[in-house]
Motif scaffolding. Structure first.
Motif, short mmCIF file in Angstrom:
data_model
loop_
_atom_site.label_atom_id
_atom_site.label_comp_id
_atom_site.label_asym_id
_atom_site.label_seq_id
_atom_site.Cartn_x
_atom_site.Cartn_y
_atom_site.Cartn_z
N GLU A 231 0.73 -1.08 0.03
CA GLU A 231 -0.08 0.04 0.16
C GLU A 231 0.94 1.38 0.11
OE1 GLU A 231 -2.72 -0.41 3.62
OE2 GLU A 231 -3.51 -1.85 2.58
N SER A 235 -0.29 2.51 -3.60
CA SER A 235 -1.53 3.06 -3.38
C SER A 235 -1.83 4.26 -4.16
CB SER A 235 -1.89 3.30 -1.72
OG SER A 235 -3.17 3.81 -1.55
N GLU A 240 -4.57 6.97 2.25
CA GLU A 240 -4.17 5.59 2.54
C GLU A 240 -2.73 5.23 2.47
OE1 GLU A 240 -4.75 2.19 -0.28
OE2 GLU A 240 -6.66 1.94 1.06
#
Length: 334
Positions: A231, A235, A240
């Protein structure tokens, strides 16, 4: 000790909240006592005045402040004695009006110079245990709750010790590792064996004991850890990605990282790289890591890149679990 910023913020907020609560309680108590014994309010004003008198006396020039200071001191002592008598006569303790801090070392600030005070360390330890409890049932997972009775005392094929004898050795090693964390002769552990043999339970016991002793501990599964690394890198959501970045920094910088169930993740080239970064960075900075896995060392060498496998094999104390599946045995007895 590298406390997680979120843990430190919560601990500091609790310390400040407790300080404010004591001040508010003292203010209410003073109002009630002054209303009951008005003379005490006058004494309190005089005691505060003597402090100003002392300062003024010390600043006067051309005269010896010694005699004046002596008179002020005697007056102060007499006022304190009268205050204590009045408080006791009214049914209060002699220090009922005292605003002394709960921690005299730091004055309730949490810091002694640049060093964290023991009072704040204790709150950090409590907050870390709460953090661990989000993933682990720390109500039951402690060394005192571990039982060797589930392990067979009979010989095990191909092994010099029975499962019970082996687990007794592993239990003692894990207990000493946790209790002497930072001073134990093994910094890193690799717990290997089939499912249901107690690897996760002992990992949780280590996490709890080390956290309660004031060290920063992060406990997470391999799947979750590598998902966070992914992530952070890929991401498209800024928030996030930032959150994932904070999590990966926790994995890299905590005093003890416990990586549970290595081998359960999809072993992609990215995961290979992330695992190497995690293992190598923590080794370079001297930070301790405990890894549990159903993979044997042969399985590790077959699954992961040579550099990673070499570091795991060379820098970790391998603890091998064997015997019957404890989870199945417990289920059968229900």
């Amino acid at each position: 000790m590298a406390y997680d910023p979120a843990v430190l913020r919560r601990a500091s907020a609790r310390l400040e909240g407790a300080r404010k609560a004591r001040q508010e309680d003292l203010s209410r108590r003073r109002k009630a006592i002054y209303a009951q014994v008005p003379e005490l309010a006058d004494i309190d004003r005089q005691l505060k005045g003597t402090i100003l008198d002392i300062i003024s006396s010390c600043l006067r020039s051309g005269t010896d402040p010694g005699p004046a200071l002596g008179v002020i001191k005697d007056k102060n002592m007499a006022l304190q004695a009268r205050q204590a008598d009045l408080l006791q006569a009214a049914g209060y303790s002699p220090d009922a009006l005292s605003d002394a801090p709960a921690c005299r070392k730091c004055g309730d600030s949490g810091w002694v110079g640049a060093r964290m005070c023991d009072c704040l360390k204790a709150l950090c330890a409590e907050e870390q245990v709460k953090e661990l409890s989000k993933l682990l049932d720390l109500g039951e997972q402690c060394f005192d709750a571990f039982s060797l009775d589930w392990y067979s005392p009979l010989p095990w094929p191909g092994e010099a010790m029975s499962p019970r004898e082996n687990m007794e050795f592993l239990y003692e090693l894990c207990l000493n590792y946790a209790q002497k964390f930072g001073k134990f002769y093994f910094k890193n552990l690799f717990l290997t064996g089939d499912p249901g043999l107690g690897k996760t339970f002992l990992s949780a016991c280590i996490a709890r004991t080390v956290a309660e002793n004031g060290f920063s501990v992060v406990y997470d599964t391999a799947v979750s850890v590598f998902a966070r690394f992914e992530e952070q890198k890929f991401s498209r959501d800024v928030e996030e990605g930032q959150e994932a970045g904070r999590e990966t920094r926790r994995y890299l910088n905590c005093d003890l990282l416990i990586l549970d169930d290595l081998g359960s993740e999809m072993t992609t080239p990215f995961v290979q790289s992330a695992l190497y970064t995690l293992v190598n960075s923590r080794l370079l900075h001297g930070r301790a890591t405990v890894i549990s896995s159903n993979l044997s060392m042969d399985g590790v060498r077959a699954r992961y890149a040579g550099q990673t496998a070499s570091r795991l094999e060379g820098e970790y104390r391998v603890l091998r679990f064997y015997g019957e599946d404890i989870r199945l045995k417990r289920k059968q007895r229900l």
